[in-house]
Each structure stands twice: as C-alpha cells, then as structure tokens.
Design a protein around this motif. Structure first.
Motif, PDB file in Angstrom:
ATOM      1  N   THR A 122      -8.612  -5.580  12.187  1.00  0.00           N
ATOM      2  CA  THR A 122      -9.260  -4.271  12.341  1.00  0.00           C
ATOM      3  C   THR A 122      -8.339  -3.148  11.884  1.00  0.00           C
ATOM      4  O   THR A 122      -8.744  -2.268  11.120  1.00  0.00           O
ATOM      5  N   GLN A 133      -7.607  -3.270   8.073  1.00  0.00           N
ATOM      6  CA  GLN A 133      -8.761  -2.797   7.311  1.00  0.00           C
ATOM      7  C   GLN A 133      -8.860  -1.274   7.369  1.00  0.00           C
ATOM      8  O   GLN A 133      -9.121  -0.629   6.350  1.00  0.00           O
ATOM      9  N   LYS A 134      -8.639  -0.714   8.547  1.00  0.00           N
ATOM     10  CA  LYS A 134      -8.696   0.743   8.692  1.00  0.00           C
ATOM     11  C   LYS A 134      -7.604   1.406   7.849  1.00  0.00           C
ATOM     12  O   LYS A 134      -7.849   2.381   7.146  1.00  0.00           O
ATOM     13  N   ASN A 174      -6.123   0.130   5.238  1.00  0.00           N
ATOM     14  CA  ASN A 174      -6.488  -0.094   3.839  1.00  0.00           C
ATOM     15  C   ASN A 174      -7.503   0.943   3.355  1.00  0.00           C
ATOM     16  O   ASN A 174      -7.391   1.441   2.237  1.00  0.00           O
ATOM     17  N   CYS A 175      -8.482   1.250   4.179  1.00  0.00           N
ATOM     18  CA  CYS A 175      -9.485   2.269   3.817  1.00  0.00           C
ATOM     19  C   CYS A 175      -8.809   3.608   3.564  1.00  0.00           C
ATOM     20  O   CYS A 175      -9.156   4.311   2.608  1.00  0.00           O
ATOM     21  N   HIS A 176      -7.853   3.968   4.415  1.00  0.00           N
ATOM     22  CA  HIS A 176      -7.117   5.220   4.206  1.00  0.00           C
ATOM     23  C   HIS A 176      -6.326   5.162   2.898  1.00  0.00           C
ATOM     24  O   HIS A 176      -6.310   6.136   2.143  1.00  0.00           O
ATOM     25  N   GLU A 178      -6.973   3.480   0.243  1.00  0.00           N
ATOM     26  CA  GLU A 178      -7.869   3.510  -0.912  1.00  0.00           C
ATOM     27  C   GLU A 178      -8.532   4.865  -1.113  1.00  0.00           C
ATOM     28  O   GLU A 178      -8.863   5.235  -2.241  1.00  0.00           O
ATOM     29  N   SER A 179      -8.746   5.613  -0.030  1.00  0.00           N
ATOM     30  CA  SER A 179      -9.496   6.869  -0.142  1.00  0.00           C
ATOM     31  C   SER A 179      -8.613   8.109  -0.302  1.00  0.00           C
ATOM     32  O   SER A 179      -9.123   9.176  -0.632  1.00  0.00           O
ATOM     33  N   ALA A 191      -2.341   9.123   3.028  1.00  0.00           N
ATOM     34  CA  ALA A 191      -3.062   8.093   3.778  1.00  0.00           C
ATOM     35  C   ALA A 191      -2.445   7.869   5.150  1.00  0.00           C
ATOM     36  O   ALA A 191      -3.159   7.794   6.158  1.00  0.00           O
ATOM     37  N   ARG A 225       0.518  -0.069  -1.682  1.00  0.00           N
ATOM     38  CA  ARG A 225       0.198   1.258  -2.211  1.00  0.00           C
ATOM     39  C   ARG A 225       1.442   1.906  -2.836  1.00  0.00           C
ATOM     40  O   ARG A 225       1.359   2.544  -3.890  1.00  0.00           O
TER      41      ARG A 225
END
Length: 189
Positions: free
Chosen positions: A65, A68-69, A71-73, A75-76, A83, A139
């Motif tokens: 969890t 994934q959270k 990773n979302c930061h 990527e965005s 991030a 990253r």
C-alpha cells in the motif's frame, strides 16, 4: 467458520491496528478474533501458522500500500524532491485528521520488536524499507543521479521520514513531518 467475504480483511485490518497500537507481543490472537468479530476458525483458516503468519501478511500488505502510494507521487510529480514533499505533507495531514492514531511508522512496530526473535519478520521488515528505498532510488536514477548516490539518498530519506513519523506520533504534533518535508528537497537536490 464465517462465510463473509470480508472476514480475512477484517482480521487483517484488526491485527494491523492492534500490532501498530500496542505491539506484536502485547497483541493476542483472542483479542484479534474478538475485535474483528470473526470466529476463531476463520483466523486459523486464513492464517494456519498463527500470529507470525498474520503479522507477515500485515507487513506485506502495508508495504504494498505504501509503496504504491509513494510510486503514485513519484509518477505524478515533477521531481523526486517534490514527490517526497507531497507524500510527507499528505502523511502529516493524515496524522492530524486521525488524531495521530491512524498512521504508523511502516515497519518500526515490528522491526524493533521482533528482529531478534524472528528471522522471517526481520526479513519482511527489511523488505519494507528496501521497497520504499527502491521507489525513491528509481526516480533519482531517472533524474540522472549516480547509482550509489541515489541509493544513499534513498536510505537517508526513508530513515528521516520514518524518524519524523515516529516523532510526530510520539509528540502528537505534525511538526517533525513538516520539518522533514521542508528539508528533504535539499537532500535530494
């Protein structure tokens, strides 16, 4: 045994909450069964090897969890620094909104308590730290940071974040997380 499809999740949610709030050793299976409103047979059906297997599942679920959270930061956002700042500020907001009870250092609760008595739990906690570091390192590598430097920075960032989170929970004050969010971009620059 319960036929409810969410029994396993109820057991995991309850076990995670209890492990996080009172520790691995202070949490008994009977308390998990009672607080999750699950029959005893369900716990042993889903986790036939008992408490250690349940704890391992909780660690792995939490790790997935959080990774994934994060990773979302990654990527965005425009950079690893941005991030991490957003991720940590989000954690600070979550801490305040939950009255400092809804979040925990990701594997501190088990790493410190069980690393000397269970190699499986120690290895699972190690994986949590490594997974978080890998997200950050990946990253940084994309941003052109040299591999060893990226690994070192990722390790320091996870240590700083975990320490700030632990202080935030202990002090019941988001300031340590806010300070980490402010300092981390300088480390990642």
């Amino acid at each position: 045994m319960s036929n409810k499809p969410n029994t396993r999740e109820a057991i995991l949610d309850t076990a995670s909450k209890l492990f996080f709030s009172q520790g691995y050793h202070a949490t008994g299976l009977n308390q998990i069964i009672k607080d999750s409103d699950s029959p005893k047979g369900s716990l042993y059906y889903y986790f036939p090897h008992g408490k250690e297997e349940l704890a391992l599942t909780c660690i792995n679920r939490t790790s997935l969890t959080v990774a994934q959270k994060l990773n979302c930061h990654m990527e965005s956002c425009n950079s690893a620094a941005e991030a991490m700042e957003d991720f940590i500020l989000g954690m600070a907001m979550d801490a305040v909104e939950s009255s400092f009870e809804g979040i925990v250092p990701f594997s501190f609760w088990l790493a410190a308590e069980t690393s000397c008595i269970s190699e499986e739990l120690r290895t699972a906690c190690k994986s949590v730290f490594m997974d978080l570091q890998d997200v950050i390192k990946k990253r940084l590598l994309e941003e052109g940071v040299e591999s060893n430097t990226a690994a070192d920075k990722a390790s320091v960032i996870v240590s700083l974040f975990e320490g700030a989170l632990l202080q935030t929970l202990t002090l019941r004050d988001e300031q340590p997380l806010l300070a980490a969010a402010k300092i981390i971009p300088a480390i990642l620059a």
